[in-house]
Design an enzyme around this catalytic site. Structure first.
Site, short mmCIF file in Angstrom:
data_model
loop_
_atom_site.label_atom_id
_atom_site.label_comp_id
_atom_site.label_asym_id
_atom_site.label_seq_id
_atom_site.Cartn_x
_atom_site.Cartn_y
_atom_site.Cartn_z
N PRO A 35 0.83 -1.24 0.02
CA PRO A 35 0.06 -0.04 0.02
C PRO A 35 0.85 1.34 0.04
CG PRO A 35 -0.05 -0.97 2.36
CD PRO A 35 0.71 -1.92 1.18
N THR A 37 0.21 5.63 -0.38
CA THR A 37 -0.65 6.80 -0.29
C THR A 37 -0.28 7.68 -1.59
OG1 THR A 37 -0.74 6.83 2.11
CG2 THR A 37 -0.96 8.94 0.87
N GLN A 111 -6.67 -0.82 1.46
CA GLN A 111 -6.22 -0.76 2.85
C GLN A 111 -7.12 0.29 3.60
OE1 GLN A 111 -2.87 1.24 3.86
NE2 GLN A 111 -2.02 -0.60 5.06
N TYR A 179 -0.69 4.45 13.16
CA TYR A 179 -1.81 5.27 13.14
C TYR A 179 -3.02 4.78 14.15
CZ TYR A 179 0.45 7.15 8.91
OH TYR A 179 1.25 7.77 8.12
C1 LIG Z 1 5.28 6.79 -0.97
C2 LIG Z 1 4.65 5.72 0.01
C3 LIG Z 1 3.52 5.81 0.73
C4 LIG Z 1 3.18 4.76 1.64
N1 LIG Z 1 1.77 4.73 1.99
C5 LIG Z 1 1.53 3.62 3.02
C6 LIG Z 1 0.31 3.56 3.03
O1 LIG Z 1 -0.69 4.31 2.87
N2 LIG Z 1 0.04 2.49 4.05
C7 LIG Z 1 0.86 1.49 4.77
O2 LIG Z 1 0.51 0.53 5.21
N3 LIG Z 1 2.15 1.77 4.19
C8 LIG Z 1 2.65 2.69 3.23
N4 LIG Z 1 3.71 2.78 2.80
C9 LIG Z 1 4.79 1.97 3.22
C10 LIG Z 1 5.02 0.52 2.11
O3 LIG Z 1 3.81 0.15 2.17
C11 LIG Z 1 5.95 -0.04 2.34
O4 LIG Z 1 5.76 -0.96 3.35
C12 LIG Z 1 7.39 0.48 2.39
O5 LIG Z 1 7.48 1.21 1.37
C13 LIG Z 1 8.51 -0.71 2.63
O6 LIG Z 1 8.44 -1.48 1.34
P1 LIG Z 1 9.54 -1.12 0.17
O7 LIG Z 1 10.79 -0.98 0.66
O8 LIG Z 1 9.23 -2.36 -1.02
O9 LIG Z 1 9.19 0.18 -0.32
C14 LIG Z 1 3.91 3.71 1.92
C15 LIG Z 1 5.35 3.92 1.43
C16 LIG Z 1 5.79 4.91 0.50
C17 LIG Z 1 7.16 4.91 0.03
#
Ligand SMILES: Cc1cc2nc3c(=O)[nH]c(=O)nc-3n(C[C@H](O)[C@H](O)[C@H](O)COP(=O)(O)O)c2cc1C
Length: 367
Positions: A35, A37, A111, A179
């Site tokens: 997920p 945002t 989500q 949150y």
């Molecule tokens: C731009 C951005 C927005 C994110 N928004 C959410 C969100 O809305 N909900 C959530 O649970 N995690 C959110 N995350 C965390 C990601 O789901 C993920 O756990 C995190 O980026 C680590 O994974 P990655 O290393 O593959 O990017 C967000 C991460 C990024 C980079």
């Protein structure tokens, strides 16, 4: 023009690119879009551009899309007007998103999100929090009454009922990163002295009640995932459980209430969750509950970690080894999918030269 040759995945990583069945869901690969945002849904309604964005990642090989955090239908849930909501007014927008992902043979969960103390009082309404304080004890918002708790449980259930009716394949509850739901799990922000505070199993009661209400509002076999984390966006060192036994106490009521999948959010998938074992957080959650789990954290951020010779604990080969050993069942990828919508297919076919290394400015990428 770049010419590429499709290659079969290296034998040690091949399992990662093979269909799997988890929590009753048949997935074309164990990769999940994490997920993220996006702030591209004016008035809380996802646009055709949002549908195209998710469709592109499904076409690129992810088995399951977990959407960006989506506010549940309660005024306390969030203040950003461009964050989507799951309410009757946005139903048509969501239907188009679901159809777009299904057209590419992907599955999709929304989500469901409530910001808790992160909600800004832009409209004069105070944030709703477990105890009216932040983790350092500074006052923040107001402590939720028992009626408030019932209202939020109902709001999650109403959004989940809508999701079920719109054809989503399940829902994920956002109980991570500091949150509202996580603020109940986290002792620093949950200082309640009623049945929603105190020992770990009581701090979990609110999340467990939401899970039970979501299950009752949908169907007995509707997948319900719960995303949880130790770290918070405002405190990477924070923890909801200091030991495996405490984590078991946090998760047990959530599982008993009817959760079917746990999404253990960590910043690096290769980091041990507790001293004395290499298991990561998803590995521990699976071992302690018996439920299938999703791991996440810095998968594929660098092209150099993708090849068979990559010598890094976060390499694709190391990920595949943990997957083959059964440490977790699914793998979420976030940032690598922003600039590389077809990351799964590209990596599966050895087209590493097409994969772009992640850079911070790609957080604004939206195509
Ligand atoms: C731009 C951005 C927005 C994110 N928004 C959410 C969100 O809305 N909900 C959530 O649970 N995690 C959110 N995350 C965390 C990601 O789901 C993920 O756990 C995190 O980026 C680590 O994974 P990655 O290393 O593959 O990017 C967000 C991460 C990024 C980079």
């Amino acid at each position: 023009m770049t010419t590429t040759t499709a290659k079969a995945p290296a034998p040690d990583t091949a399992r990662l690119f093979t269909p799997t069945t988890v929590a009753g869901l048949r997935l074309r690969s164990p990769f999940v879009m994490a997920p993220m945002t996006r702030l591209r849904s004016p008035g809380g309604v996802p646009t055709a551009g949002v549908a195209a964005y998710y469709r592109r990642r499904a076409a690129g090989g992810v088995g399951l899309v977990v959407t960006e955090g989506v506010y549940v239908g309660h005024s306390s849930a969030g203040h950003e007007s461009a964050v989507p909501r799951l309410v009757p007014e946005s139903a048509a927008g969501w239907r188009a998103v679901v159809e777009a992902v299904h057209a590419e043979h992907g599955l999709i969960f929304p989500q469901l999100w409530h910001l808790g103390s992160e909600r800004e009082p832009v409209d004069g309404r105070a944030a709703w929090t477990p105890s009216g304080v932040r983790e350092d004890g500074r006052p923040r918002g107001r402590a939720m009454t028992l009626t408030d708790i019932d209202d939020i449980v109902s709001a999650f259930a109403a959004s989940a009922r809508l999701a079920h009716g719109l054809g989503f394949d399940g829902v994920e509850l956002h109980a991570a990163h500091g949150y509202l739901l996580d603020e109940f799990l986290w002792p620093a922000t949950n200082r309640r002295t009623d049945r929603y505070g105190g020992p770990a199993r009581d701090r979990s009661r609110f999340v467990a009640e939401i899970v039970a209400a979501v299950r009752a509002a949908t169907a007995p076999d509707f997948p319900v995932a719960v995303r949880f984390s130790q770290f918070k966006e405002r405190d990477y060192a924070a923890r909801i459980a200091d030991t495996p036994a405490e984590l078991e106490s946090v998760l047990a009521p959530i599982v008993t209430a009817g959760a079917t999948l746990l999404h253990a959010s960590s910043r690096r998938f290769w980091e041990p969750a507790f001293a004395g074992s290499p298991l990561n957080l998803a590995g521990w959650a699976k071992r302690l509950t018996g439920l299938p789990t999703i791991t996440v954290g810095s998968v594929g951020l660098r092209r150099a970690t993708l090849g068979p010779a990559a010598d890094h604990p976060g390499s694709l080969a190391a990920l595949a080894g943990r997957y083959r050993s059964g440490e977790f069942d699914l793998v979420a990828v976030g940032r690598a999918l922003l600039a590389n919508p077809s990351w799964v297919h590209d990596v599966a076919h050895g087209r590493h030269e097409q994969v772009v290394d992640y850079r911070k400015e790609q957080e604004d990428v939206f195509f």
